[in-house]
Design a protein around this motif. Structure first.
Motif, short mmCIF file in Angstrom:
data_model
loop_
_atom_site.label_atom_id
_atom_site.label_comp_id
_atom_site.label_asym_id
_atom_site.label_seq_id
_atom_site.Cartn_x
_atom_site.Cartn_y
_atom_site.Cartn_z
N ALA A 240 -0.82 6.78 -4.63
CA ALA A 240 0.55 7.18 -5.43
C ALA A 240 1.55 7.78 -4.06
O ALA A 240 2.55 7.64 -4.05
CB ALA A 240 0.45 8.54 -6.04
N TYR A 241 0.80 8.57 -2.69
CA TYR A 241 1.67 8.93 -1.85
C TYR A 241 2.24 7.65 -1.00
O TYR A 241 3.68 7.83 -0.69
CB TYR A 241 0.88 9.80 -0.94
N GLN A 242 1.40 6.56 -0.93
CA GLN A 242 1.79 5.61 -0.29
C GLN A 242 2.88 4.96 -0.96
O GLN A 242 4.00 4.39 -0.23
CB GLN A 242 0.71 4.59 -0.02
N GLU A 243 2.99 4.85 -2.21
CA GLU A 243 3.98 4.23 -2.97
C GLU A 243 5.32 4.98 -2.82
O GLU A 243 6.48 4.37 -2.89
CB GLU A 243 3.63 4.08 -4.59
N HIS A 244 5.19 6.31 -2.93
CA HIS A 244 6.40 7.00 -3.00
C HIS A 244 7.17 7.45 -1.58
O HIS A 244 8.22 7.78 -1.38
CB HIS A 244 6.30 8.22 -3.80
N PHE A 245 6.26 7.41 -0.55
CA PHE A 245 6.50 7.71 0.94
C PHE A 245 5.29 6.95 1.75
O PHE A 245 4.68 7.84 2.42
CB PHE A 245 6.62 9.11 1.37
N PRO A 246 5.84 5.71 2.01
CA PRO A 246 4.67 4.81 3.10
C PRO A 246 4.43 5.56 4.25
O PRO A 246 5.35 5.92 5.04
CB PRO A 246 5.63 3.71 3.06
N LEU A 247 3.42 5.64 4.63
CA LEU A 247 2.69 6.23 5.99
C LEU A 247 3.33 5.24 7.18
O LEU A 247 3.49 3.89 7.01
CB LEU A 247 1.18 6.32 6.10
N SER A 248 3.31 5.52 8.37
CA SER A 248 3.64 4.96 9.51
C SER A 248 2.68 3.86 9.84
O SER A 248 1.35 4.28 9.49
CB SER A 248 3.70 5.83 10.64
N PRO A 249 2.96 2.65 10.29
CA PRO A 249 1.79 1.62 10.49
C PRO A 249 1.03 2.42 11.68
O PRO A 249 -0.23 1.58 11.71
CB PRO A 249 2.86 0.67 11.09
N ASP A 250 1.37 3.03 12.61
CA ASP A 250 0.51 3.68 13.30
C ASP A 250 -0.30 4.88 13.08
O ASP A 250 -1.01 5.62 13.78
CB ASP A 250 1.14 3.68 14.79
N TYR A 251 -0.34 5.17 11.71
CA TYR A 251 -1.08 6.24 11.38
C TYR A 251 -2.50 6.43 11.71
O TYR A 251 -3.17 7.68 12.14
CB TYR A 251 -0.97 6.43 9.64
#
Length: 287
Positions: A240-251
């Protein structure tokens, strides 16, 4: 204790009959109570030796999260930081998780992280557990995280004899090179600051609530990294978090460096049980 509870209730404006007082689960720092009066149900936390402004800052953090209109927090009726009478009086939140509670939690935390401050850090010094956390407002997230978070825990670890030898050398090397990984220009999201799995609960209708913040403005990936240290979050939360506010590719590359802060906190509070986890991260980035 009943006298203290009665005094707290009167301060909250409730002079009605107290029907029930029971010890409640919740944390190892405070004594917690479920209290029911003729008017309503309360959750009251009491600390006989609370540091200065301990509950004031918790109440302030909850108010700031409430202002985002993103995720529910308990209503605070009153607090006191008086010597031998420090307490926080809040609404009693009662409910059960529903099938979509974890999804809602990820959605709501993502929404909170899309509320931004002007700078990183916080205007007040706060606490992580009972450890003091020096703050200040910084234009650069890198400067704040290095100088106010990691450097503070390094010095505390040196003072307590828990960061010595190779561990200290590697920590100092990491701090000298932290700009290789940690961004200076991250957006200053509203952060709960202590979002382990025990600091959220299900309220009415399965609505998620967050509790016990150590509020700051900062890189949202710092918050997400901590949720993975001790667990308590399902795959639905992260989806759900990723769908609404995708994380940085370098997370994934940065995540251990953000987890390092919380592991240092636990090393300094509880001892060497957390030393191996700290050393593993230090070896990876400064070995």
């Amino acid at each position: 204790m009943n006298e203290l509870i009665e005094k707290a209730l009167h301060q909250a404006g409730d002079h009605s009959n107290v029907k029930s007082v029971k010890r409640a689960a919740g944390g190892s720092i405070n004594k917690s109570y479920f209290v029911e009066t003729d008017n309503r149900k309360y959750f009251i936390k009491y600390h006989p030796d609370a540091p200065d402004r301990f509950f004031e800052l918790e109440a302030k953090g909850l108010a700031l999260i409430r202002e985002t209109n993103s995720i529910a927090v308990p209503e605070v009726y009153t607090y006191s930081d008086e010597s031998n009478n420090a307490c926080l009086v809040m609404e009693w939140v009662e409910g059960a998780a529903s099938a979509d509670t974890d999804w809602k939690l990820g959605e709501r935390i993502a929404a909170m992280h899309q509320t931004f401050g002007e700078k990183h850090g916080f205007e007040d010094d706060t606490f992580i557990g009972t450890l003091p956390q020096t703050n200040g407002l910084f234009s650069s997230w890198l400067d704040y995280y290095r100088d106010r978070r990691l450097l503070f825990q390094l010095q505390l670890g040196i003072d307590r004899g828990r960061v010595t030898g190779k561990r200290r050398d590697r920590m100092e090397t990491l701090l000298d090179n932290l700009d290789k990984w940690i961004p200076g220009d991250a957006d200053p999201s509203y952060l709960h600051g202590d979002l382990w799995g025990g600091n959220w609960l299900s309220g009415p209708g399965g609505e998620p609530y967050v509790i016990d913040p150590s509020f700051l403005y900062g890189d949202r990936h710092f918050e997400l990294a901590f949720t993975e240290v001790f667990g308590g979050y399902s795959s639905d939360f992260y989806r759900a978090y990723q769908e609404h506010f995708p994380l940085s590719p370098d997370y994934e590359d940065i995540k251990p460096l953000y987890q390092l802060y919380y592991l240092l906190v636990h090393l300094n509070m509880f001892g060497e049980a957390y030393g191996r986890s700290v050393d593993t991260i230090l070896k990876r980035y400064a070995g």
